[in-house]
Design a protein around this motif. Structure first.
Motif, PDB file in Angstrom:
ATOM      1  N   ARG A  12       0.806  29.896  -1.313  1.00 55.76           N
ATOM      2  CA  ARG A  12       0.611  28.856  -2.316  1.00 55.76           C
ATOM      3  C   ARG A  12       0.392  27.537  -1.590  1.00 55.76           C
ATOM      4  NH1 ARG A  12       4.927  30.102  -7.202  1.00 55.76           N
ATOM      5  NH2 ARG A  12       4.202  32.216  -7.630  1.00 55.76           N
ATOM      6  N   VAL A  13       0.261  26.492  -2.334  1.00 59.47           N
ATOM      7  CA  VAL A  13       0.007  25.179  -1.746  1.00 59.47           C
ATOM      8  C   VAL A  13       1.087  24.816  -0.727  1.00 59.47           C
ATOM      9  CG1 VAL A  13       1.225  23.849  -3.543  1.00 59.47           C
ATOM     10  CG2 VAL A  13      -0.631  22.796  -2.268  1.00 59.47           C
ATOM     11  N   ASN A  14       0.635  24.236   0.373  1.00 61.83           N
ATOM     12  CA  ASN A  14       1.555  23.696   1.367  1.00 61.83           C
ATOM     13  C   ASN A  14       1.829  22.263   0.927  1.00 61.83           C
ATOM     14  OD1 ASN A  14       2.597  22.237   3.597  1.00 61.83           O
ATOM     15  ND2 ASN A  14       1.773  23.772   5.001  1.00 61.83           N
ATOM     16  N   PHE A  15       2.971  22.069   0.294  1.00 68.01           N
ATOM     17  CA  PHE A  15       3.302  20.780  -0.313  1.00 68.01           C
ATOM     18  C   PHE A  15       3.273  19.645   0.709  1.00 68.01           C
ATOM     19  CE2 PHE A  15       6.341  17.552  -1.777  1.00 68.01           C
ATOM     20  CZ  PHE A  15       5.811  17.270  -3.020  1.00 68.01           C
ATOM     21  N   ALA A  16       3.822  19.875   1.888  1.00 64.04           N
ATOM     22  CA  ALA A  16       3.880  18.831   2.918  1.00 64.04           C
ATOM     23  C   ALA A  16       2.488  18.358   3.316  1.00 64.04           C
ATOM     24  CB  ALA A  16       4.637  19.329   4.139  1.00 64.04           C
ATOM     25  N   LYS A  17       1.552  19.293   3.409  1.00 65.07           N
ATOM     26  CA  LYS A  17       0.188  18.937   3.796  1.00 65.07           C
ATOM     27  C   LYS A  17      -0.631  18.402   2.628  1.00 65.07           C
ATOM     28  CE  LYS A  17      -0.163  21.943   7.785  1.00 65.07           C
ATOM     29  NZ  LYS A  17      -0.770  23.138   8.362  1.00 65.07           N
ATOM     30  N   ALA A  18      -0.422  18.956   1.455  1.00 62.74           N
ATOM     31  CA  ALA A  18      -1.231  18.570   0.302  1.00 62.74           C
ATOM     32  C   ALA A  18      -0.776  17.258  -0.329  1.00 62.74           C
ATOM     33  CB  ALA A  18      -1.217  19.678  -0.744  1.00 62.74           C
ATOM     34  N   ALA A  19       0.504  16.943  -0.206  1.00 64.03           N
ATOM     35  CA  ALA A  19       1.039  15.696  -0.785  1.00 64.03           C
ATOM     36  C   ALA A  19       1.915  14.999   0.265  1.00 64.03           C
ATOM     37  CB  ALA A  19       1.837  16.010  -2.041  1.00 64.03           C
ATOM     38  N   ILE A 144      10.668  22.614  -5.030  1.00 65.57           N
ATOM     39  CA  ILE A 144       9.469  22.702  -4.194  1.00 65.57           C
ATOM     40  C   ILE A 144       9.389  24.087  -3.553  1.00 65.57           C
ATOM     41  CG2 ILE A 144       8.398  21.868  -2.053  1.00 65.57           C
ATOM     42  CD1 ILE A 144       9.497  19.042  -2.833  1.00 65.57           C
ATOM     43  N   ALA A 145      10.489  24.539  -2.955  1.00 63.98           N
ATOM     44  CA  ALA A 145      10.477  25.837  -2.265  1.00 63.98           C
ATOM     45  C   ALA A 145      10.201  26.993  -3.216  1.00 63.98           C
ATOM     46  CB  ALA A 145      11.806  26.055  -1.535  1.00 63.98           C
ATOM     47  N   ILE A 146      10.802  26.958  -4.393  1.00 61.28           N
ATOM     48  CA  ILE A 146      10.590  28.035  -5.365  1.00 61.28           C
ATOM     49  C   ILE A 146       9.166  27.994  -5.903  1.00 61.28           C
ATOM     50  CG2 ILE A 146      11.243  28.900  -7.642  1.00 61.28           C
ATOM     51  CD1 ILE A 146      14.166  27.929  -6.915  1.00 61.28           C
ATOM     52  N   THR A 148       6.474  26.792  -4.593  1.00 65.82           N
ATOM     53  CA  THR A 148       5.453  27.090  -3.591  1.00 65.82           C
ATOM     54  C   THR A 148       5.714  28.405  -2.869  1.00 65.82           C
ATOM     55  OG1 THR A 148       6.583  25.791  -1.866  1.00 65.82           O
ATOM     56  CG2 THR A 148       4.946  24.634  -3.245  1.00 65.82           C
ATOM     57  N   ALA A 149       6.696  29.165  -3.354  1.00 66.27           N
ATOM     58  CA  ALA A 149       7.015  30.509  -2.837  1.00 66.27           C
ATOM     59  C   ALA A 149       7.319  30.513  -1.342  1.00 66.27           C
ATOM     60  CB  ALA A 149       5.896  31.497  -3.173  1.00 66.27           C
ATOM     61  N   LYS A 150       8.148  29.554  -0.927  1.00 65.25           N
ATOM     62  CA  LYS A 150       8.552  29.507   0.486  1.00 65.25           C
ATOM     63  C   LYS A 150       9.360  30.769   0.801  1.00 65.25           C
ATOM     64  CE  LYS A 150       8.176  26.209   2.797  1.00 65.25           C
ATOM     65  NZ  LYS A 150       7.165  25.917   3.803  1.00 65.25           N
ATOM     66  N   VAL A 151       9.123  31.340   1.962  1.00 65.13           N
ATOM     67  CA  VAL A 151       9.769  32.579   2.381  1.00 65.13           C
ATOM     68  C   VAL A 151      10.981  32.240   3.252  1.00 65.13           C
ATOM     69  CG1 VAL A 151       9.479  34.745   3.652  1.00 65.13           C
ATOM     70  CG2 VAL A 151       7.590  33.819   2.276  1.00 65.13           C
ATOM     71  N   PRO A 152      12.163  32.728   2.873  1.00 61.95           N
ATOM     72  CA  PRO A 152      13.364  32.433   3.661  1.00 61.95           C
ATOM     73  C   PRO A 152      13.198  32.857   5.119  1.00 61.95           C
ATOM     74  CG  PRO A 152      13.935  33.658   1.679  1.00 61.95           C
ATOM     75  CD  PRO A 152      12.444  33.629   1.757  1.00 61.95           C
ATOM     76  N   GLY A 153      13.689  32.002   6.010  1.00 65.18           N
ATOM     77  CA  GLY A 153      13.632  32.319   7.425  1.00 65.18           C
ATOM     78  C   GLY A 153      12.331  31.953   8.106  1.00 65.18           C
ATOM     79  N   THR A 154      11.411  31.323   7.365  1.00 67.11           N
ATOM     80  CA  THR A 154      10.136  30.916   7.960  1.00 67.11           C
ATOM     81  C   THR A 154      10.023  29.399   7.950  1.00 67.11           C
ATOM     82  OG1 THR A 154       8.943  30.981   5.850  1.00 67.11           O
ATOM     83  CG2 THR A 154       8.984  33.021   7.145  1.00 67.11           C
TER      84      THR A 154
END
Length: 161
Positions: A12-19, A144-146, A148-154
């Motif tokens: 999904r969108v990389n929030f840090a890079k996109a915003a 944000i993590a939920i 953008t589907a951030k994967v735990p441990g990454t």
């Protein structure tokens, strides 16, 4: 980190890079919120909010950070049931956890006066304001993590403090 039989969600969108401006502003808010708070308390608050929000990414990050800061496994296991585990947490930690739950679940009952009063009794006004701000930031990070589907441990050591 690799786990068998686990489906990784589509990117999904990389929030840090996109915003980047919004991301940088949140990092600044997060850093200001933590300032002067006991680091162990910070982790307890972040872990409890992440548990309530079901944010595996942030829960993994903050339990790992707590372990690195020498938090005991016993206490980490008791955070989810802190009310029943009175002997594991100080009065200040219990008040902070109660306030964290009220703010995180604000749509249920608001922030009850008794919960707020107990936290105000144990934390000075400035410290209480930072505790509230910390709760606001971890709830935002969870969302944000939920979302953008951030994967735990990454990539948990991204520019985030």
């Amino acid at each position: 980190m690799t786990h068998e039989n686990i489906t990784v969600p589509a990117a999904r969108v990389n929030f840090a890079k996109a915003a980047p401006k919004a991301f940088k502003a949140l990092i600044g808010f997060d850093a200001a919120a933590r300032e002067g708070l006991d680091p162990a308390l910070v982790e307890l608050v972040q872990i409890r909010a992440s548990q309530l929000n079901g944010c595996a990414y942030c829960l993994h990050m903050h339990t790992s950070d707590a372990r690195k800061a020498d938090e005991s496994e016993e206490r980490l296991h008791m955070i989810a049931v802190w009310r029943e585990a009175a002997g594991f947490f100080t009065d200040r930690e219990r008040a902070a956890l109660d306030l964290t739950e009220a703010v995180t679940l604000v749509s249920r009952d608001g922030v009850p006066d008794a919960v707020y009063a107990r936290a105000a009794e144990l934390f000075g006004e400035d410290e209480l304001a930072r505790l509230l701000a910390l709760t606001f930031t971890i709830n935002t990070w969870n969302r944000i993590a939920i979302s953008t589907a951030k994967v735990p441990g990454t990539d948990e050591r991204a520019p985030r403090p």
